[in-house]
Design a protein around this motif. Sequence first.
Motif, PDB file in Angstrom:
ATOM      1  N   ASP A  46      39.218 -29.730  31.382  1.00 29.84           N
ATOM      2  CA  ASP A  46      38.666 -30.995  30.900  1.00 29.84           C
ATOM      3  C   ASP A  46      38.718 -31.031  29.372  1.00 29.84           C
ATOM      4  N   ASP A  47      38.347 -32.185  28.813  1.00 33.73           N
ATOM      5  CA  ASP A  47      38.479 -32.359  27.373  1.00 33.73           C
ATOM      6  C   ASP A  47      37.586 -31.407  26.583  1.00 33.73           C
ATOM      7  N   GLN A  48      36.447 -31.025  27.125  1.00 29.59           N
ATOM      8  CA  GLN A  48      35.550 -30.107  26.413  1.00 29.59           C
ATOM      9  C   GLN A  48      36.185 -28.718  26.262  1.00 29.59           C
ATOM     10  N   VAL A  49      36.805 -28.216  27.326  1.00 29.49           N
ATOM     11  CA  VAL A  49      37.458 -26.909  27.263  1.00 29.49           C
ATOM     12  C   VAL A  49      38.644 -26.958  26.306  1.00 29.49           C
ATOM     13  N   ILE A  50      39.403 -28.032  26.367  1.00 31.48           N
ATOM     14  CA  ILE A  50      40.558 -28.172  25.474  1.00 31.48           C
ATOM     15  C   ILE A  50      40.088 -28.248  24.020  1.00 31.48           C
ATOM     16  N   ARG A  51      38.995 -28.955  23.771  1.00 30.30           N
ATOM     17  CA  ARG A  51      38.447 -29.054  22.411  1.00 30.30           C
ATOM     18  C   ARG A  51      37.991 -27.679  21.914  1.00 30.30           C
ATOM     19  N   GLU A  52      37.293 -26.928  22.746  1.00 30.60           N
ATOM     20  CA  GLU A  52      36.835 -25.590  22.358  1.00 30.60           C
ATOM     21  C   GLU A  52      38.025 -24.667  22.113  1.00 30.60           C
ATOM     22  N   LEU A  53      39.046 -24.777  22.961  1.00 33.73           N
ATOM     23  CA  LEU A  53      40.248 -23.975  22.785  1.00 33.73           C
ATOM     24  C   LEU A  53      40.931 -24.338  21.472  1.00 33.73           C
ATOM     25  N   SER A  54      41.008 -25.618  21.169  1.00 27.26           N
ATOM     26  CA  SER A  54      41.626 -26.076  19.929  1.00 27.26           C
ATOM     27  C   SER A  54      40.871 -25.561  18.711  1.00 27.26           C
ATOM     28  N   GLU A  55      39.546 -25.640  18.748  1.00 29.31           N
ATOM     29  CA  GLU A  55      38.739 -25.159  17.634  1.00 29.31           C
ATOM     30  C   GLU A  55      38.896 -23.656  17.446  1.00 29.31           C
ATOM     31  N   ARG A  56      38.920 -22.923  18.545  1.00 30.04           N
ATOM     32  CA  ARG A  56      39.085 -21.467  18.463  1.00 30.04           C
ATOM     33  C   ARG A  56      40.480 -21.109  17.954  1.00 30.04           C
ATOM     34  N   LEU A  57      41.490 -21.850  18.374  1.00 31.82           N
ATOM     35  CA  LEU A  57      42.857 -21.632  17.889  1.00 31.82           C
ATOM     36  C   LEU A  57      42.921 -21.851  16.384  1.00 31.82           C
ATOM     37  N   ASP A  58      42.310 -22.918  15.897  1.00 31.27           N
ATOM     38  CA  ASP A  58      42.273 -23.168  14.451  1.00 31.27           C
ATOM     39  C   ASP A  58      41.595 -22.020  13.721  1.00 31.27           C
ATOM     40  N   TYR A  59      40.470 -21.553  14.268  1.00 31.62           N
ATOM     41  CA  TYR A  59      39.750 -20.441  13.658  1.00 31.62           C
ATOM     42  C   TYR A  59      40.641 -19.194  13.589  1.00 31.62           C
ATOM     43  N   LEU A  60      41.314 -18.858  14.693  1.00 34.91           N
ATOM     44  CA  LEU A  60      42.155 -17.664  14.736  1.00 34.91           C
ATOM     45  C   LEU A  60      43.336 -17.779  13.787  1.00 34.91           C
ATOM     46  N   ARG A  61      43.930 -18.966  13.704  1.00 36.99           N
ATOM     47  CA  ARG A  61      45.053 -19.169  12.776  1.00 36.99           C
ATOM     48  C   ARG A  61      44.598 -19.032  11.327  1.00 36.99           C
ATOM     49  N   ASN A  62      43.433 -19.591  10.996  1.00 35.46           N
ATOM     50  CA  ASN A  62      42.906 -19.460   9.635  1.00 35.46           C
ATOM     51  C   ASN A  62      42.552 -18.012   9.317  1.00 35.46           C
ATOM     52  N   LEU A  63      42.003 -17.311  10.279  1.00 37.50           N
ATOM     53  CA  LEU A  63      41.678 -15.901  10.089  1.00 37.50           C
ATOM     54  C   LEU A  63      42.940 -15.091   9.823  1.00 37.50           C
ATOM     55  N   GLN A  64      43.986 -15.350  10.591  1.00 36.25           N
ATOM     56  CA  GLN A  64      45.262 -14.656  10.404  1.00 36.25           C
ATOM     57  C   GLN A  64      45.826 -14.948   9.018  1.00 36.25           C
ATOM     58  N   LYS A  65      45.727 -16.200   8.594  1.00 40.04           N
ATOM     59  CA  LYS A  65      46.228 -16.591   7.269  1.00 40.04           C
ATOM     60  C   LYS A  65      45.465 -15.860   6.165  1.00 40.04           C
ATOM     61  N   ARG A  66      44.140 -15.785   6.291  1.00 37.72           N
ATOM     62  CA  ARG A  66      43.336 -15.076   5.289  1.00 37.72           C
ATOM     63  C   ARG A  66      43.668 -13.596   5.256  1.00 37.72           C
ATOM     64  N   GLU A  68      46.544 -12.221   5.987  1.00 31.58           N
ATOM     65  CA  GLU A  68      47.846 -12.082   5.336  1.00 31.58           C
ATOM     66  C   GLU A  68      47.724 -12.256   3.827  1.00 31.58           C
ATOM     67  N   GLU A  69      46.895 -13.214   3.405  1.00 32.66           N
ATOM     68  CA  GLU A  69      46.717 -13.446   1.970  1.00 32.66           C
ATOM     69  C   GLU A  69      46.012 -12.277   1.299  1.00 32.66           C
ATOM     70  N   SER A  70      45.038 -11.689   1.972  1.00 34.62           N
ATOM     71  CA  SER A  70      44.321 -10.567   1.371  1.00 34.62           C
ATOM     72  C   SER A  70      45.148  -9.289   1.382  1.00 34.62           C
ATOM     73  N   ALA A  71      46.155  -9.218   2.239  1.00 35.11           N
ATOM     74  CA  ALA A  71      47.009  -8.034   2.287  1.00 35.11           C
ATOM     75  C   ALA A  71      48.025  -8.026   1.143  1.00 35.11           C
ATOM     76  N   ARG A  72      48.312  -9.197   0.596  1.00 32.28           N
ATOM     77  CA  ARG A  72      49.243  -9.275  -0.528  1.00 32.28           C
ATOM     78  C   ARG A  72      48.557  -8.784  -1.797  1.00 32.28           C
ATOM     79  N   PRO A  73      49.277  -8.036  -2.603  1.00 34.37           N
ATOM     80  CA  PRO A  73      48.664  -7.576  -3.855  1.00 34.37           C
ATOM     81  C   PRO A  73      48.431  -8.763  -4.789  1.00 34.37           C
ATOM     82  N   SER A  74      47.318  -8.750  -5.456  1.00 34.34           N
ATOM     83  CA  SER A  74      47.013  -9.809  -6.411  1.00 34.34           C
ATOM     84  C   SER A  74      47.588  -9.432  -7.767  1.00 34.34           C
ATOM     85  N   PRO A  75      47.927 -10.448  -8.575  1.00 33.64           N
ATOM     86  CA  PRO A  75      48.463 -10.146  -9.900  1.00 33.64           C
ATOM     87  C   PRO A  75      47.405  -9.486 -10.762  1.00 33.64           C
TER      88      PRO A  75
END
Length: 79
Positions: A46-66, A68-75
Amino acid sequence: MDFTTVLCDQFHLQPWQVNNVIQLLDEGNTIPFIARYRKEAHGTLDDQVIRELSERLDYLRNLQKRKEESARPSPPRKL
């Protein structure tokens, strides 16, 4: 990070359901559209499960991005 496996475990869904919902979301489909008109792609979610899945996917993608960014050496900073 394999988002499909993580989401399957968290929501107790089949991989084909999660993969199809991710694909539909990435194509720009809205949650109400997916819930009403794409039942063949996700089964009985149903739409509630899909919404929760979408929100969790966004969270996981943002976490992965952070991670990757923190693994790069800073100038070096100039003092």
